[in-house]
Motif scaffolding. Structure first.
Motif, mmCIF file in Angstrom:
data_model
loop_
_atom_site.group_PDB
_atom_site.id
_atom_site.type_symbol
_atom_site.label_atom_id
_atom_site.label_comp_id
_atom_site.label_asym_id
_atom_site.label_seq_id
_atom_site.Cartn_x
_atom_site.Cartn_y
_atom_site.Cartn_z
ATOM 1 N N THR A 1 -1.167 12.165 1.835
ATOM 2 C CA THR A 1 -0.383 12.153 3.082
ATOM 3 C C THR A 1 1.079 12.494 2.864
ATOM 4 O O THR A 1 1.669 13.286 3.621
ATOM 5 N N THR A 2 1.689 11.896 1.839
ATOM 6 C CA THR A 2 3.135 12.134 1.645
ATOM 7 C C THR A 2 3.399 13.609 1.360
ATOM 8 O O THR A 2 4.354 14.188 1.882
ATOM 9 N N ASP A 3 2.513 14.234 0.553
ATOM 10 C CA ASP A 3 2.668 15.680 0.302
ATOM 11 C C ASP A 3 2.605 16.453 1.617
ATOM 12 O O ASP A 3 3.369 17.402 1.829
ATOM 13 N N GLY B 1 4.456 0.143 1.327
ATOM 14 C CA GLY B 1 5.253 0.368 0.118
ATOM 15 C C GLY B 1 6.195 1.549 0.293
ATOM 16 O O GLY B 1 6.212 2.199 1.342
ATOM 17 N N PHE B 2 7.007 1.808 -0.746
ATOM 18 C CA PHE B 2 7.795 3.045 -0.850
ATOM 19 C C PHE B 2 8.961 3.072 0.125
ATOM 20 O O PHE B 2 9.769 3.975 0.089
ATOM 21 N N GLN B 3 9.086 2.056 1.009
ATOM 22 C CA GLN B 3 10.126 2.130 2.033
ATOM 23 C C GLN B 3 10.952 0.870 2.091
ATOM 24 O O GLN B 3 10.526 -0.214 1.681
ATOM 25 N N GLY C 1 3.808 7.453 6.525
ATOM 26 C CA GLY C 1 2.522 7.471 5.809
ATOM 27 C C GLY C 1 2.067 6.075 5.412
ATOM 28 O O GLY C 1 0.906 5.692 5.608
ATOM 29 N N GLU C 2 2.974 5.303 4.879
ATOM 30 C CA GLU C 2 2.639 3.947 4.416
ATOM 31 C C GLU C 2 2.392 3.005 5.597
ATOM 32 O O GLU C 2 1.651 2.035 5.482
ATOM 33 N N ILE C 3 3.031 3.285 6.731
ATOM 34 C CA ILE C 3 2.826 2.421 7.907
ATOM 35 C C ILE C 3 1.380 2.577 8.401
ATOM 36 O O ILE C 3 0.720 1.597 8.758
ATOM 37 N N VAL D 1 0.816 -1.214 0.000
ATOM 38 C CA VAL D 1 0.000 0.000 0.000
ATOM 39 C C VAL D 1 0.847 1.260 0.000
ATOM 40 O O VAL D 1 1.961 1.301 0.524
ATOM 41 N N SER D 2 0.239 2.297 -0.597
ATOM 42 C CA SER D 2 0.781 3.659 -0.524
ATOM 43 C C SER D 2 0.190 4.335 0.702
ATOM 44 O O SER D 2 -0.752 3.828 1.313
ATOM 45 N N ALA D 3 0.704 5.527 0.994
ATOM 46 C CA ALA D 3 0.128 6.352 2.055
ATOM 47 C C ALA D 3 -1.254 6.835 1.610
ATOM 48 O O ALA D 3 -1.535 6.926 0.417
ATOM 49 N N MET D 4 -2.104 7.145 2.572
ATOM 50 C CA MET D 4 -3.477 7.556 2.252
ATOM 51 C C MET D 4 -3.493 8.915 1.535
ATOM 52 O O MET D 4 -2.925 9.885 2.044
ATOM 53 N N GLY E 1 11.820 7.177 -3.615
ATOM 54 C CA GLY E 1 11.488 8.227 -4.585
ATOM 55 C C GLY E 1 9.982 8.289 -4.746
ATOM 56 O O GLY E 1 9.296 7.257 -4.615
ATOM 57 N N ARG E 2 9.448 9.496 -5.007
ATOM 58 C CA ARG E 2 8.008 9.680 -5.067
ATOM 59 C C ARG E 2 7.383 8.711 -6.075
ATOM 60 O O ARG E 2 7.910 8.501 -7.170
ATOM 61 N N GLY E 3 6.289 8.127 -5.685
ATOM 62 C CA GLY E 3 5.628 7.133 -6.536
ATOM 63 C C GLY E 3 6.224 5.741 -6.397
ATOM 64 O O GLY E 3 5.852 4.819 -7.118
ATOM 65 N N GLY E 4 7.133 5.569 -5.425
ATOM 66 C CA GLY E 4 7.932 4.340 -5.352
ATOM 67 C C GLY E 4 7.225 3.091 -4.862
ATOM 68 O O GLY E 4 7.815 2.010 -4.896
ATOM 69 N N SER E 5 5.976 3.195 -4.425
ATOM 70 C CA SER E 5 5.278 1.967 -4.001
ATOM 71 C C SER E 5 5.111 0.984 -5.160
ATOM 72 O O SER E 5 5.058 -0.229 -4.942
ATOM 73 N N ASP E 6 5.002 1.515 -6.373
ATOM 74 C CA ASP E 6 4.927 0.615 -7.541
ATOM 75 C C ASP E 6 6.169 -0.278 -7.569
ATOM 76 O O ASP E 6 6.088 -1.481 -7.857
ATOM 77 N N THR E 7 7.305 0.343 -7.280
ATOM 78 C CA THR E 7 8.570 -0.392 -7.325
ATOM 79 C C THR E 7 8.625 -1.432 -6.205
ATOM 80 O O THR E 7 9.087 -2.562 -6.428
HETATM 81 N N1 ASP Z 1 3.355 7.726 -0.898
HETATM 82 C C1 ASP Z 1 4.482 7.881 -1.804
HETATM 83 C C2 ASP Z 1 4.263 9.086 -2.685
HETATM 84 O O1 ASP Z 1 3.257 9.766 -2.563
HETATM 85 C C3 ASP Z 1 4.752 6.643 -2.613
HETATM 86 C C4 ASP Z 1 3.652 6.183 -3.521
HETATM 87 O O2 ASP Z 1 2.515 6.631 -3.392
HETATM 88 O O3 ASP Z 1 3.920 5.353 -4.395
HETATM 89 O O4 ASP Z 1 5.106 9.402 -3.466
#
Ligand code: ASP
Ligand code: ADP
Ligand code: MG
Length: 424
Positions: free
Chosen positions: A55-57, A144-146, A82-84, A49-52, A158-164
């Motif tokens: 949240t990360t912003d 994710g992301f961590q 955020g992801e926790i 999962v990503s942060a809700m 890196g931003r968007g990293g939960s995909d990775t």
């Molecule tokens: N929460 C992180 C972000 O906003 C990672 C992700 O959503 O993939 O960048």
């Protein structure tokens, strides 16, 4: 020592749910319902999962209220929180369906990275704990992301990293594919928010998706696609809200007919240009410019060196906005040593790219692209290419129009295959 991994009986299904998909407790409950139904049907599920929501912003903004130069270690610790939160809540929501679930941080899930804070790379995944929990019949939810450094500090990818995170876990767990569930029902010919006539693609080649993602198509983290390519692990991108839409498969082989044309257009608005004026045209200059930038961790993208007049040349390159000031300062510091006359920063650029493996064998793509932009009176500031991509840098005010004009010029709004539909 952890318990030995149980012998796997059935492939693990690795799913990822992005920020919008878990953006509220109601949405988390919706995702929990989907996962619980599949788990009850016998699937072994790992959900990343990503942060809700945003949240990360918000966490980034909080740090910004304290300091302009946060330490990477603490910044990553903050962002990882955020992801926790979403992982813990999702596990609770799944338990409400009487399906056993456990939430794991990146560390607990065995996700190790290098120590490049804020853009760490996954180095290995120790899957023992995940396999043990799956063996106990639990749905495993992973933040994710961590990840974690060898010294046990938090890192982020890196931003968007939960995909990775999801694709890396799918590879480590030998899943047959990674499933990325998001707020759009697949990969479109361009961002449907930019061009409402964009069509969903039935499938797309890893290389094409990698170019699109690297050039600003935010639907996938580029590194995730790179891992898909590396492990030949197909990635399904589909809606977390609509189960009736098949989504898009990112994979090696795509169907023949559409592979022979432009497949997608990416727009990147996060572009600043730095021009170093009147640099002496002599060997070693490029390394003198880009060496210090690389050492400072600045990610330089498109580079163009203009034809030299009287052995002087202008060198222009692009960077993301958040690295523009640092790159500008470094280049200004080095300008005297280089013998350059001036260093100019332009923060109002956008990058528009056409991508398709068909470009390797076809001709006329560049001419058609430049003609379409010229007819729309859009000025091209820089051009760069790869084997399967042509990128034009334009003024930021022209970015969206450029993407739309090219979408029409390359007839991307015309369906080529059954199953490639306009948004419905
Ligand atoms: N929460 C992180 C972000 O906003 C990672 C992700 O959503 O993939 O960048
Ligand atoms: P998530 O939070 O699920 O990771 P993202 O916001 O990172 O979601 O990615 C989904 C968004 O990507 C979509 O809402 C869409 O606006 C954007 N996007 C950009 N390019 C494309 C594309 N080619 N196809 C589909 N969506 C795209
Ligand atoms: Mg994303």
């Amino acid at each position: 020592m952890s318990a030995p991994a149980p012998v796997s009986v059935q492939p693990v299904s690795v799913q990822k749910y992005g920020g919008t998909s878990v953006g509220s407790t109601e949405r988390l409950q919706h995702v929990a319902g989907r996962i619980a139904a599949r788990a009850a049907g016998g699937d072994r599920i790992v959900a990343v999962v990503s942060a809700m929501g945003k949240t990360t912003d918000s966490l980034v903004a909080l740090a910004g209220e304290i300091t302009a130069t946060p330490a990477g270690r603490e910044y990553d610790m903050l962002l990882a929180s955020g992801e926790i939160v979403s992982a813990a809540l999702l596990a609770m929501a799944i338990e409400e369906h009487d399906v056993p679930a456990i939430a794991l941080t990146g560390q607990q899930a065995g996700v190790f990275t290098d120590d490049t804070h804020t853009r760490a790379r996954i180095t290995r995944i120790e899957t023992d704990r995940i396999l043990t929990e799956l063996g106990r019949g639990q749905v495993v939810i992973i933040a994710g992301f961590q990840g974690i450094t060898p010294g046990s500090d938090f890192t982020t990818l890196g931003r968007g990293g939960s995909d990775t995170s999801a694709v890396a876990l799918a590879a480590a767990l030998h899943a047959v594919r990674a499933e990325i569930y998001t707020d759009v029902d697949g990969v479109y010919t361009t961002d449907p928010r930019i061009e409402p006539r964009a069509r969903r693609l039935h499938d797309i080649a890893y290389e094409e998706m990698l170019e699109l993602a690297s050039q600003g198509a935010g639907v996938m983290h580029p590194r995730a696609v790179e891992l898909g390519l590396l492990y030949d692990l197909p990635i399904l991108v589909a809606s977390s809200f609509r189960e009736d839409v098949p989504g898009t498969l990112i994979r090696k082989q795509v169907q023949m007919e559409p592979s022979n044309r432009v497949r997608g257009i990416a727009l990147d608005r996060d572009v600043a240009l730095i021009t170093i004026r009147a640099v002496p045209d002599r060997p070693g200059i490029a390394s003198q410019v880009f060496g210090p930038l690389a050492e400072a961790g600045i990610n330089v993208d498109t580079i163009v060196q203009n034809a030299s007049a009287e052995r002087l040349t202008d060198m222009t390159f692009s960077v993301a906005h958040d690295q523009a000031a640092a790159a500008h300062a470094l280049c200004r510091d080095g300008a005297d040593d280089l013998g350059a006359s001036d260093v100019i920063l332009d923060e109002h650029a956008a990058k528009v790219s056409i991508v398709g493996t068909g470009m390797q064998s076809g001709v006329g793509y560049a001419a058609k692209m430049f003609r379409a932009l010229a007819e729309a009176a859009i000025n091209i500031e820089l051009i760069s290419t790869s084997e399967i991509r042509i990128t034009a840098i334009v003024h930021e005010d022209d970015g969206q129009a450029a993407a739309q004009v090219l979408h029409a010029a390359f007839e991307l709004d015309e369906p080529v295959l059954a199953g490639e539909a306009a948004p419905g």
